[in-house]
Scaffold this active site. Structure first.
Site, PDB file in Angstrom:
ATOM      1  N   LYS A  80       0.860  -1.185   0.000  1.00  0.00           N
ATOM      2  CA  LYS A  80       0.000   0.000   0.000  1.00  0.00           C
ATOM      3  C   LYS A  80       0.895   1.234   0.000  1.00  0.00           C
ATOM      4  O   LYS A  80       2.069   1.172   0.402  1.00  0.00           O
ATOM      5  CB  LYS A  80      -0.887   0.017   1.246  1.00  0.00           C
ATOM      6  CG  LYS A  80      -2.195   0.781   1.071  1.00  0.00           C
ATOM      7  CD  LYS A  80      -3.212  -0.021   0.291  1.00  0.00           C
ATOM      8  CE  LYS A  80      -4.554   0.714   0.230  1.00  0.00           C
ATOM      9  NZ  LYS A  80      -5.592  -0.052  -0.492  1.00  0.00           N
ATOM     10  N   GLY A 184     -20.233   6.641   4.597  1.00  0.00           N
ATOM     11  CA  GLY A 184     -19.288   6.808   3.504  1.00  0.00           C
ATOM     12  C   GLY A 184     -19.963   6.550   2.166  1.00  0.00           C
ATOM     13  O   GLY A 184     -20.024   5.416   1.707  1.00  0.00           O
ATOM     14  N   GLY A 186     -19.156   7.311  -1.007  1.00  0.00           N
ATOM     15  CA  GLY A 186     -18.229   7.664  -2.069  1.00  0.00           C
ATOM     16  C   GLY A 186     -18.430   6.764  -3.270  1.00  0.00           C
ATOM     17  O   GLY A 186     -19.537   6.283  -3.529  1.00  0.00           O
ATOM     18  N   VAL A 188     -17.568   3.711  -3.841  1.00  0.00           N
ATOM     19  CA  VAL A 188     -18.032   2.362  -3.508  1.00  0.00           C
ATOM     20  C   VAL A 188     -19.355   2.403  -2.757  1.00  0.00           C
ATOM     21  O   VAL A 188     -20.305   1.691  -3.086  1.00  0.00           O
ATOM     22  CB  VAL A 188     -16.972   1.604  -2.686  1.00  0.00           C
ATOM     23  CG1 VAL A 188     -17.525   0.252  -2.224  1.00  0.00           C
ATOM     24  CG2 VAL A 188     -15.710   1.398  -3.502  1.00  0.00           C
TER      25      VAL A 188
END
Length: 348
Positions: A80, A184, A186, A188
């Site tokens: 990552k 969230g 966003g 996704v």
């Protein structure tokens, strides 16, 4: 505190830091394990409070990618990267090109892709200086539509499939009979809301970016609630789809949902949270199992798979979760611990 003494270091193979004063790039790449293949993982750009917060995030995310790839049966390891800064005001093409040079310096140990704050076009800029990129050569998505390299559609579909399996396992209900709170909304989270809406679920949403909530309300009839209240609503399912630590010591005893099933990485503040969820009979779908759709999609795009092969692999998320749930029940152990053990058997 040295990197080696960091509580989340966990035997990482490689942690590299890079700063470029001209472009303003301050970045960290972490490669956790490459036993199964090169460490693949997205690049996140976020305005971290300090470098320690960025280091903690990249170490936890990198480790999660190792477990995610293993549980998805992919020939990949975990890695990552993070860029410290505001992606809305500080990101430039030159910065992205410098990030590409940084990735190239690891000589293939790490393969970069998009993540929060980083778009496919940003990765294309990085690719001017490194061949070690993923998610930029889209063919067709799992549903047969054109792919642009963005793994969000596949991630959302995988989470939807996994959430449906979790609801069936714990509540013995169809999605048309349940309520879901998504934090969230966003790329996704919005797609997950659409899948759930089409399946008949009642949806509640929260996001620090209010315009996205309004879109979800208009399109899917979602009820908007505050970010502070979303995790403690009296709903069937809580779906964390924002940043990590969504399940923590502050809200663990206030959660009313019987299923936790979302797209966010590192949802548990610490491992003991998984034990507490198990004791309270809240079914937790381990994050790196249910949100593996993105890495699955990137792998299949790279080898130019047909849509039906991608969709079949994505739907195996439900089978993997079912295995975790059954072993958790039979052994009376947290799902988070069972998933860790299964993953470690594969990549060790």
């Amino acid at each position: 505190m040295s990197v080696f003494e960091h509580p989340d270091f966990d035997q990482h193979e490689h942690v590299a830091f890079h700063q470029d004063p001209i472009s303003g790039l301050s970045a960290i790449i972490a490669v956790h394990n490459t036993n199964l293949g090169p460490g693949l993982g997205g690049c996140r750009m976020f305005n971290y409070a300090d470098s320690q917060a960025a280091l903690t995030d990249v170490l936890r995310l990198s480790k999660g990618m190792t477990y995610k790839a293993a549980m998805a049966s992919l020939p990949l390891g975990g890695g990552k990267s993070v860029i410290i800064g505001d992606h809305r005001s500080q990101k430039t093409p030159h910065m992205m090109e410098q990030m590409g040079r940084f990735v190239e310096s690891l000589d293939g140990q790490y393969v970069i892709a998009e993540d929060s704050g980083i778009s496919v076009s940003n990765v294309i800029d990085m690719a001017k200086h490194t061949k070690h990129v993923g998610g930029v050569g889209g063919n067709l998505q799992f549903d047969g539509s054109p792919a642009d390299g963005n793994p969000a559609p596949a991630t959302a579909y995988g989470v939807f499939v996994g959430l449906r399996e979790a609801v069936k396992y714990r509540l013995n209900k169809g999605l048309g009979e349940v309520s879901v709170a998504i934090t969230g909304i966003g790329s996704v989270g919005m797609r997950l809301a659409e899948h759930l809406y089409n399946a008949g679920a009642k949806i509640f949403v929260a996001d620090v970016f209010e315009p996205n909530c309004k879109i979800a309300k208009e399109r899917f009839g979602a009820t908007i609630v505050s970010v502070e209240d979303i995790s403690t609503l009296d709903v069937d399912v809580f779906a964390p789809c924002a940043l990590g630590n969504a399940i923590n010591q502050t809200n663990i005893n206030l959660i009313k949902a019987k299923v936790i099933s979302g797209a966010a990485n590192n949802q548990l503040q610490h491992p003991e949270i998984g034990t507490e969820l198990h004791a309270r009979e809240i079914l937790y779908a381990p994050d790196y199992v249910i949100n593996a759709g993105g890495i699955i999609d990137i792998h299949h795009q790279k080898i130019a798979s047909k849509p039906e092969a991608i969709k079949t692999h994505l739907e195996k998320v439900a089978q993997t979760l079912n295995t975790v749930f059954e072993r958790s029940e039979s052994q009376d152990l947290p799902t988070s611990l069972i998933a860790d053990r299964l993953a470690e058997e594969r990549f060790s």
